[in-house]
Design an enzyme around this catalytic site. Structure first.
Site, PDB file in Angstrom:
ATOM      1  NE  ARG A   1      -3.080   0.413   3.239  1.00  0.00           N
ATOM      2  CZ  ARG A   1      -4.253   0.939   2.923  1.00  0.00           C
ATOM      3  NH1 ARG A   1      -5.052   0.279   2.125  1.00  0.00           N
ATOM      4  NH2 ARG A   1      -4.627   2.097   3.410  1.00  0.00           N
TER       5      ARG A   1
ATOM      6  NE  ARG B   1       5.188   9.024  -4.686  1.00  0.00           N
ATOM      7  CZ  ARG B   1       4.424   9.422  -3.672  1.00  0.00           C
ATOM      8  NH1 ARG B   1       4.948  10.155  -2.718  1.00  0.00           N
ATOM      9  NH2 ARG B   1       3.159   9.106  -3.665  1.00  0.00           N
TER      10      ARG B   1
ATOM     11  NE  ARG C   1      -4.183  -5.651  15.751  1.00  0.00           N
ATOM     12  CZ  ARG C   1      -3.701  -5.946  16.950  1.00  0.00           C
ATOM     13  NH1 ARG C   1      -3.938  -7.131  17.500  1.00  0.00           N
ATOM     14  NH2 ARG C   1      -2.991  -5.054  17.624  1.00  0.00           N
TER      15      ARG C   1
ATOM     16  NE  ARG D   1      -3.302   5.733  12.127  1.00  0.00           N
ATOM     17  CZ  ARG D   1      -3.537   5.153  10.955  1.00  0.00           C
ATOM     18  NH1 ARG D   1      -2.764   5.421   9.915  1.00  0.00           N
ATOM     19  NH2 ARG D   1      -4.532   4.316  10.801  1.00  0.00           N
TER      20      ARG D   1
ATOM     21  CD  GLU E   1      -5.419   4.905  14.574  1.00  0.00           C
ATOM     22  OE1 GLU E   1      -5.482   6.078  14.145  1.00  0.00           O
ATOM     23  OE2 GLU E   1      -5.365   3.915  13.836  1.00  0.00           O
TER      24      GLU E   1
ATOM     25  CE1 TYR F   1      -6.348  -1.319   5.526  1.00  0.00           C
ATOM     26  CE2 TYR F   1      -4.435  -2.700   5.185  1.00  0.00           C
ATOM     27  CZ  TYR F   1      -4.983  -1.515   5.601  1.00  0.00           C
ATOM     28  OH  TYR F   1      -4.165  -0.528   6.077  1.00  0.00           O
TER      29      TYR F   1
ATOM     30  CG  ASP G   1      -7.663   2.092   0.362  1.00  0.00           C
ATOM     31  OD1 ASP G   1      -7.470   2.122   1.593  1.00  0.00           O
ATOM     32  OD2 ASP G   1      -6.744   1.976  -0.472  1.00  0.00           O
TER      33      ASP G   1
HETATM   34  N1  UDP Z   1       3.306   1.357   7.710  1.00  0.00           N
HETATM   35  C1  UDP Z   1       4.507   1.398   8.368  1.00  0.00           C
HETATM   36  N2  UDP Z   1       4.941   2.559   8.912  1.00  0.00           N
HETATM   37  C2  UDP Z   1       4.214   3.695   8.826  1.00  0.00           C
HETATM   38  C3  UDP Z   1       2.988   3.670   8.151  1.00  0.00           C
HETATM   39  C4  UDP Z   1       2.544   2.478   7.600  1.00  0.00           C
HETATM   40  O1  UDP Z   1       5.174   0.391   8.474  1.00  0.00           O
HETATM   41  O2  UDP Z   1       4.664   4.722   9.377  1.00  0.00           O
HETATM   42  C5  UDP Z   1       2.843   0.078   7.145  1.00  0.00           C
HETATM   43  C6  UDP Z   1       2.148  -0.788   8.171  1.00  0.00           C
HETATM   44  O3  UDP Z   1       2.483  -2.129   7.894  1.00  0.00           O
HETATM   45  C7  UDP Z   1       0.698  -0.556   7.893  1.00  0.00           C
HETATM   46  C8  UDP Z   1       0.688  -0.371   6.371  1.00  0.00           C
HETATM   47  O4  UDP Z   1       1.924   0.281   6.100  1.00  0.00           O
HETATM   48  O5  UDP Z   1      -0.086  -1.628   8.289  1.00  0.00           O
HETATM   49  C9  UDP Z   1      -0.458   0.454   5.857  1.00  0.00           C
HETATM   50  O6  UDP Z   1      -0.495   1.655   6.570  1.00  0.00           O
HETATM   51  P1  UDP Z   1      -1.606   2.742   6.354  1.00  0.00           P
HETATM   52  O7  UDP Z   1      -1.269   3.866   7.251  1.00  0.00           O
HETATM   53  O8  UDP Z   1      -1.763   2.975   4.903  1.00  0.00           O
HETATM   54  O9  UDP Z   1      -2.875   1.985   6.897  1.00  0.00           O
HETATM   55  P2  UDP Z   1      -4.282   2.568   7.300  1.00  0.00           P
HETATM   56  O10 UDP Z   1      -4.387   2.272   8.727  1.00  0.00           O
HETATM   57  O11 UDP Z   1      -4.231   4.029   7.043  1.00  0.00           O
HETATM   58  O12 UDP Z   1      -5.249   1.826   6.450  1.00  0.00           O
END
Ligand code: UDP
Length: 367
Positions: free
Chosen positions: A171, A175, A248, A279, A299, A347, A349
């Site tokens: 996901r 870059r 989860r 976060r 969170e 999962y 979006d």
């Molecule tokens: N991830 C990570 N570090 C970060 C943000 C995301 O390792 O700082 C990884 C983590 O495995 C997570 C996945 O990327 O489960 C997807 O994160 P995202 O924030 O896109 O998930 P959301 O909770 O927003 O759907």
């Protein structure tokens, strides 16, 4: 029958289906167990700020049809998701891009960054990544994996990265440009005035009953409609008879602070293993707020247990297999359409949920 469709769940899938069915001249009733519409995209105003009550939702899509669809119900602002990672007080840009690589290694050019990643990938000796850890290291190398991925991911999923599927990390873009935009999407933004208003516009003119638990009154409710659109958890529908699908769950500690700016960004991810939260969301920045106060949500991620709200399906091998068994059962429920994140155990979006609901509408309503 009083209704053509009984729609169980007033989240995005249910609201889109309800709108399209109503537009096609069907009689529709939407019910939701909660006391409000909009499912997990629900927003609620505190101190003039729209709070993402069930976690941050940033709308992004490459699908023009979906973008045009949602724009009928809301005006979107120009918010661009660019979270910051905080690793023991060191700040890094996300997603992984030239700013991240410069801060991590001091590299200045894309060639240097690519070389550094390649060097770490080679040292780890991973040819075909089989799990999230191997996938992450082969994408960005060991340093970034250790500081920005491992702790965060293991907190979020409550499982070692070696036991998680590789797709979760895909996901995240990688870059070799200076671009902090988290998503590779053509269209992105937050509905002005909040998601609740957007979903309420979708449901305009449609009968909605809140605080109604479908599974508790299934027989009476089923008798009301020809067809059911069920967007709740698929295992709950079948009384968990084949076993419990794992989710989860997330808990939020929300605080109003008497200052205009707490962290200077909508999302700061705490990527170390020690900080108990994953976060902190500072909601006003989703809408460029100028209020004198601010509202933040810490969170915390936890394993779902009966009675909690399910959030993320754990799409690992074991759960995927169990879901497939439930899916087989669902086919014999001829009256019922199973859809959405919980109904399909995916999962998802937001844009993908909407696309999937629209596709179902085409099959079902012939439009
Ligand atoms: N991830 C990570 N570090 C970060 C943000 C995301 O390792 O700082 C990884 C983590 O495995 C997570 C996945 O990327 O489960 C997807 O994160 P995202 O924030 O896109 O998930 P959301 O909770 O927003 O759907």
């Amino acid at each position: 029958m009083k209704y053509d469709y009984l729609i169980v769940g007033a989240g995005l899938y249910g609201a889109v289906f309800a709108r399209e069915a109503e537009n096609a001249g069907k009689k529709v009733l939407v019910i939701d167990r909660r006391g409000h519409i909009a499912g997990n995209v629900y927003t609620e105003e505190i101190e003039g700020i729209n709070i993402h009550k069930y976690g941050a939702h940033i709308f992004h899509t490459n699908d023009k049809e979906v973008w045009q669809y949602v724009n009928q119900f809301a005006e979107f602002n120009r918010f661009t998701n660019s979270p910051v990672a905080n690793y023991r007080g060191e700040l890094y840009s996300l997603p992984f891009n030239m700013y991240t690589f410069n801060k991590m290694w001091g590299v200045v050019t894309p060639e240097e960054a690519a070389e550094k990643i390649e060097e770490q990938r080679r040292a780890a000796g991973i040819l075909e990544p089989k799990n999230l850890e191997e996938q992450a290291i082969s994408l960005v190398g060991t340093d970034i994996y250790e500081k920005l991925i491992k702790g965060y991911t293991e907190k979020q999923w409550g499982r070692p990265c070696r036991e998680l599927p590789a797709f979760i990390i895909k996901r995240l873009p990688v870059r070799l440009t200076f671009d902090n935009n988290y998503f590779n999407a053509l269209y992105q933004g937050i509905p002005r005035g909040g998601y609740t208003k957007m979903v309420s516009n979708m449901l305009e003119g449609i009968e909605v009953r809140l605080g109604v638990d479908y599974l508790e009154e299934k027989e009476e409710l089923d008798a009301l409609a020809d067809r059911i659109v069920y967007t709740g958890a698929i295992d709950a529908y079948f009384g968990y008879k084949l076993g419990v699908l794992e989710y989860r769950s997330v808990r939020f500690e929300t605080e109003v602070l008497d200052k205009p700016n707490f962290q200077g960004n909508a999302a700061v991810n705490y990527t170390d293993a020690e900080t108990p939260w994953t976060r902190i969301i500072e909601h006003k920045w989703f809408e460029f707020g100028t209020q004198p106060k601010t509202v933040i949500s810490r969170e915390y991620s936890s394993e779902w247990k009966a009675g909690d709200d399910p959030y993320y399906p754990v799409n690992d091998g074991k759960n995927t297999k169990l879901y497939e068994e439930y899916k087989k059962l669902s086919i014999s429920e001829e009256k019922v359409i199973f859809g959405g994140r919980l109904g399909e155990y995916r999962y998802y979006d937001m844009d993908a949920v909407i696309a999937s609901a629209l596709k179902m509408c085409r099959n079902e309503l012939g439009k």
